[in-house]
Design a protein around this motif. Structure first.
Motif, PDB file in Angstrom:
ATOM      1  N   UNK A  37      13.811  10.651  -4.687  1.00  0.00           N
ATOM      2  CA  UNK A  37      12.699   9.700  -4.635  1.00  0.00           C
ATOM      3  C   UNK A  37      12.747   8.869  -3.362  1.00  0.00           C
ATOM      4  N   UNK A  38      11.678   8.110  -3.150  1.00  0.00           N
ATOM      5  CA  UNK A  38      11.608   7.193  -2.017  1.00  0.00           C
ATOM      6  C   UNK A  38      11.008   5.885  -2.504  1.00  0.00           C
ATOM      7  N   UNK A  39      11.545   4.783  -2.006  1.00  0.00           N
ATOM      8  CA  UNK A  39      11.139   3.448  -2.428  1.00  0.00           C
ATOM      9  C   UNK A  39      10.815   2.627  -1.180  1.00  0.00           C
ATOM     10  N   UNK A  40       9.730   1.871  -1.207  1.00  0.00           N
ATOM     11  CA  UNK A  40       9.379   1.000  -0.095  1.00  0.00           C
ATOM     12  C   UNK A  40       9.048  -0.384  -0.636  1.00  0.00           C
ATOM     13  N   UNK A  41       9.356  -1.402   0.177  1.00  0.00           N
ATOM     14  CA  UNK A  41       9.096  -2.785  -0.198  1.00  0.00           C
ATOM     15  C   UNK A  41       8.572  -3.543   1.001  1.00  0.00           C
ATOM     16  N   UNK A  42       7.744  -4.539   0.747  1.00  0.00           N
ATOM     17  CA  UNK A  42       7.369  -5.520   1.754  1.00  0.00           C
ATOM     18  C   UNK A  42       8.192  -6.765   1.470  1.00  0.00           C
ATOM     19  N   UNK A  53       5.831  -3.693  -3.701  1.00  0.00           N
ATOM     20  CA  UNK A  53       6.698  -2.517  -3.667  1.00  0.00           C
ATOM     21  C   UNK A  53       5.954  -1.314  -4.221  1.00  0.00           C
ATOM     22  N   UNK A  54       6.443  -0.135  -3.847  1.00  0.00           N
ATOM     23  CA  UNK A  54       5.894   1.121  -4.354  1.00  0.00           C
ATOM     24  C   UNK A  54       7.012   2.155  -4.285  1.00  0.00           C
ATOM     25  N   UNK A  55       6.910   3.151  -5.141  1.00  0.00           N
ATOM     26  CA  UNK A  55       7.911   4.211  -5.115  1.00  0.00           C
ATOM     27  C   UNK A  55       7.296   5.507  -5.616  1.00  0.00           C
ATOM     28  N   UNK A  56       8.029   6.572  -5.402  1.00  0.00           N
ATOM     29  CA  UNK A  56       7.558   7.871  -5.877  1.00  0.00           C
ATOM     30  C   UNK A  56       7.749   8.011  -7.384  1.00  0.00           C
ATOM     31  N   UNK A  57       8.348   7.019  -8.018  1.00  0.00           N
ATOM     32  CA  UNK A  57       8.526   7.034  -9.469  1.00  0.00           C
ATOM     33  C   UNK A  57       7.382   6.341 -10.198  1.00  0.00           C
ATOM     34  N   UNK A  58       6.433   5.740  -9.444  1.00  0.00           N
ATOM     35  CA  UNK A  58       5.251   5.149 -10.072  1.00  0.00           C
ATOM     36  C   UNK A  58       4.477   6.248 -10.786  1.00  0.00           C
ATOM     37  N   UNK A  59       3.854   5.910 -11.908  1.00  0.00           N
ATOM     38  CA  UNK A  59       3.227   6.926 -12.758  1.00  0.00           C
ATOM     39  C   UNK A  59       2.136   7.714 -12.052  1.00  0.00           C
ATOM     40  N   UNK A  76       3.364   5.464   0.849  1.00  0.00           N
ATOM     41  CA  UNK A  76       2.963   4.602   1.960  1.00  0.00           C
ATOM     42  C   UNK A  76       1.551   4.086   1.796  1.00  0.00           C
ATOM     43  N   UNK A  77       0.654   4.953   1.354  1.00  0.00           N
ATOM     44  CA  UNK A  77      -0.732   4.543   1.141  1.00  0.00           C
ATOM     45  C   UNK A  77      -0.844   3.545  -0.007  1.00  0.00           C
ATOM     46  N   UNK A  78      -0.064   3.746  -1.069  1.00  0.00           N
ATOM     47  CA  UNK A  78      -0.091   2.821  -2.205  1.00  0.00           C
ATOM     48  C   UNK A  78       0.411   1.444  -1.800  1.00  0.00           C
ATOM     49  N   UNK A  79       1.472   1.401  -0.991  1.00  0.00           N
ATOM     50  CA  UNK A  79       1.980   0.111  -0.530  1.00  0.00           C
ATOM     51  C   UNK A  79       0.977  -0.576   0.386  1.00  0.00           C
ATOM     52  N   UNK A  80       0.308   0.192   1.234  1.00  0.00           N
ATOM     53  CA  UNK A  80      -0.691  -0.387   2.128  1.00  0.00           C
ATOM     54  C   UNK A  80      -1.856  -0.977   1.329  1.00  0.00           C
ATOM     55  N   UNK A  81      -2.238  -0.318   0.237  1.00  0.00           N
ATOM     56  CA  UNK A  81      -3.309  -0.849  -0.608  1.00  0.00           C
ATOM     57  C   UNK A  81      -2.894  -2.178  -1.241  1.00  0.00           C
ATOM     58  N   UNK A 115      -4.309   1.645   6.630  1.00  0.00           N
ATOM     59  CA  UNK A 115      -4.756   0.409   7.273  1.00  0.00           C
ATOM     60  C   UNK A 115      -3.692  -0.561   7.748  1.00  0.00           C
ATOM     61  N   UNK A 116      -2.414  -0.295   7.475  1.00  0.00           N
ATOM     62  CA  UNK A 116      -1.377  -1.203   7.975  1.00  0.00           C
ATOM     63  C   UNK A 116      -1.101  -0.934   9.453  1.00  0.00           C
ATOM     64  N   UNK A 117      -0.771  -1.994  10.170  1.00  0.00           N
ATOM     65  CA  UNK A 117      -0.415  -1.859  11.583  1.00  0.00           C
ATOM     66  C   UNK A 117       1.056  -2.204  11.749  1.00  0.00           C
ATOM     67  N   UNK A 118       1.763  -1.385  12.533  1.00  0.00           N
ATOM     68  CA  UNK A 118       3.186  -1.627  12.799  1.00  0.00           C
ATOM     69  C   UNK A 118       3.314  -2.194  14.191  1.00  0.00           C
TER      70      UNK A 118
END
Length: 118
Positions: A37-42, A53-59, A76-81, A115-118
């Motif tokens: 899995x992969x997990x991301x957080x702001x 936060x979002x992860x590949x374990x979200x339903x 990545x798209x879910x976290x950006x939303x 839509x996120x900018x780095x």
């Protein structure tokens, strides 16, 4: 994963974290990658809080068919939303000691396309 690989990734991670700091206006997008899995957080480092936060374990993401890289792009798209719902448009990318390749790159691409900018 061998102890040597874990220790070298930790060294790289600490070196990156000395340079990258997140704030409420420009949080740190932190990536953690496990074997499956992969997990991301702001993260707002000034207050020590996780904003989203979002992860590949979200339903909704887990129900999708595809490779791990394709699911990483969805993460990545879910976290950006979630970030745009909070009014966040720019972030600082923290690859967490992993190479910017494969699933880590897919997360970044998905967030940028949403839509996120780095």
């Amino acid at each position: 994963m061998s102890t040597k690989a874990v220790n070298s990734r930790q060294k790289i991670r600490y070196r990156i974290r000395k340079k990258i700091v997140g704030s409420a206006q420009r949080p740190r997008l932190s990536v953690f990658r496990s074997n499956s899995d992969i997990y991301v957080q702001l993260i707002d480092d000034a207050n020590g809080t996780t904003l989203a936060s979002a992860s590949s374990r979200d339903k909704d993401i887990k129900a999708q068919k595809g490779t791990k890289s394709e699911k990483s792009k969805l993460v990545g798209a879910a976290l950006a939303a979630k970030a745009t719902a909070l009014g966040i448009t720019t972030v600082t990318f923290d690859r967490g000691g992993y190479l910017y390749h494969g699933r880590v790159k897919s997360v970044a691409d998905g967030a940028r396309e949403a839509g996120l900018q780095f």
